[in-house]
Design a protein around this motif. Structure first.
Motif, short mmCIF file in Angstrom:
data_model
loop_
_atom_site.label_atom_id
_atom_site.label_comp_id
_atom_site.label_asym_id
_atom_site.label_seq_id
_atom_site.Cartn_x
_atom_site.Cartn_y
_atom_site.Cartn_z
N ASP A 295 4.58 5.20 3.82
CA ASP A 295 3.90 4.03 3.95
C ASP A 295 2.32 4.19 4.18
OD1 ASP A 295 3.06 1.27 3.90
OD2 ASP A 295 4.30 0.87 5.57
N GLU B 160 3.45 -6.11 13.59
CA GLU B 160 2.32 -6.18 14.83
C GLU B 160 1.67 -7.62 14.65
OE1 GLU B 160 -1.07 -3.47 13.92
OE2 GLU B 160 -1.93 -4.00 16.10
N ARG C 2 0.76 -1.26 -0.07
CA ARG C 2 0.09 0.07 0.16
C ARG C 2 0.81 1.12 -0.09
NH1 ARG C 2 -2.80 -3.58 3.11
NH2 ARG C 2 -1.43 -3.15 5.21
N ALA D 125 2.63 1.46 12.94
CA ALA D 125 2.18 0.54 13.97
C ALA D 125 3.32 0.67 15.06
CB ALA D 125 1.25 -0.81 13.58
N THR D 126 3.88 -0.76 15.21
CA THR D 126 4.78 -0.69 15.96
C THR D 126 6.16 0.00 15.60
OG1 THR D 126 5.79 -2.79 15.10
CG2 THR D 126 4.31 -3.00 16.81
N GLY D 127 6.18 0.38 14.18
CA GLY D 127 7.35 0.89 13.82
C GLY D 127 8.32 -0.04 13.27
N THR E 145 8.55 -2.00 10.74
CA THR E 145 8.68 -1.96 9.20
C THR E 145 9.41 -0.76 8.74
OG1 THR E 145 6.32 -3.23 8.82
CG2 THR E 145 7.31 -2.27 7.06
#
Ligand code: AMP
Length: 187
Positions: free
Chosen positions: A130, A107, A70, A134-136, A138
Motif C-alpha cells: 500500500d 485513521e 493508491r 497509519a494505524t494499520g 487497513t
C-alpha cells in the motif's frame, strides 16, 4: 546519502503534505506528487523491490496484493518488475464475483475491504503493498482476508509509515515482516 539524512529523503521531499485533509488534525501525505515524477516513481519501485529481496531471500512471491486505490499503482509496477500476478483488495461493493469482506477502522472513519474468494489458493505466497500505513487497520484487514483463504502473507511493503500511529508495529506483532521506505514522525 549523508550520515544525517533520513533514508529515501530524495523521495520524501516529493511527497506533498496537506494539513487538515480530509478532516481537521489529519496531515494528509499526498503521494500523487511523487507519482508525477517518472524518475522518482521508478526509484520507489526499485527500492520496494530491494526491500522485498532483503526480506524474502530472493524468491519472488506468487502474488502482490494491492490495496485500493493508491496501493494498486505501486503493487502493479512492483508485480511487473518481479513477474508476479496482482491481487486487488477492493473497497466495499466494487467486486463482481463471490467475495469475502472485512470491516475495519481507519485513521478517519470506517471502511470495508473485499477480495474475490477464489483470488488465491491455500498456501499462496503473497506480499502486501500500500502507499501508506497509519494505524494499520487497513493492512490488518487485508492480512485477515488473505489468511482467511489460506494464503501466507510473506511481507508487507509501504512507501510511507506514520510510526507514531503504530500500524507497522501492530502488523509486525501479527507476524508480518513489515518495511516502509519513508517515515513521517509526529503525525
Ligand atoms: P490505516 O488503516 O490507519 O493504516 O490507514 C491507511 C490507509 O489510509 C492507506 O490506504 C492510506 O492511503 C490512507 N491514509 C491514512 N492516513 C493517511 C494520511 N495521513 N495521509 C495519506 N493517506 C492516509
Amino acid at each position: 546519502m549523508s550520515k544525517h539524512e533520513a533514508p529515501n529523503a530524495d523521495l520524501a521531499e516529493l511527497i506533498r503534505t496537506i494539513p487538515d485533509h480530509p478532516k481537521p488534525g489529519i496531515m494528509f501525505r499526498d503521494i500523487s506528487t511523487l507519482m508525477l515524477d517518472g524518475g522518482a516513481f521508478a526509484a520507489t519501485i526499485d527500492r520496494l523491490a530491494d526491500a522485498l529481496a532483503n526480506g524474502n531471500e530472493g524468491d519472488p512471491p506468487e502474488l502482490i496484493a494491492g490495496i485500493e486505490a493508491r496501493g494498486f499503482v505501486f503493487a502493479s509496477a512492483l508485480a511487473y518488475r518481479l513477474g508476479c500476478g496482482v491481487l486487488m483488495l477492493r473497497k466495499r461493493g466494487k467486486l463482481p464475483g463471490p467475495r469475502v469482506s472485512v470491516e475495519y477502522a481507519l485513521e478517519y472513519g470506517t471502511d470495508m475491504l473485499e477480495m474475490h474468494d477464489d483470488a488465491c489458493g491455500p498456501g499462496a505466497s503473497i506480499v502486501l503493498v500500500d502507499d501508506l500505513i497509519a494505524t494499520g487497520g487497513t493492512a490488518l484487514a487485508a492480512v485477515e482476508l488473505l489468511t482467511s483463504r489460506g494464503a501466507h502473507v510473506e511481507q508487507a511493503l509501504f512507501v510511507i509509515d506514520l510510526p507514531d500511529l503504530g500500524g507497522a508495529d501492530r502488523l509486525r506483532e501479527a507476524g508480518v515482516s513489515t518495511h516502509a521506505l519513508i517515515a513521517f514522525d509526529g503525525d
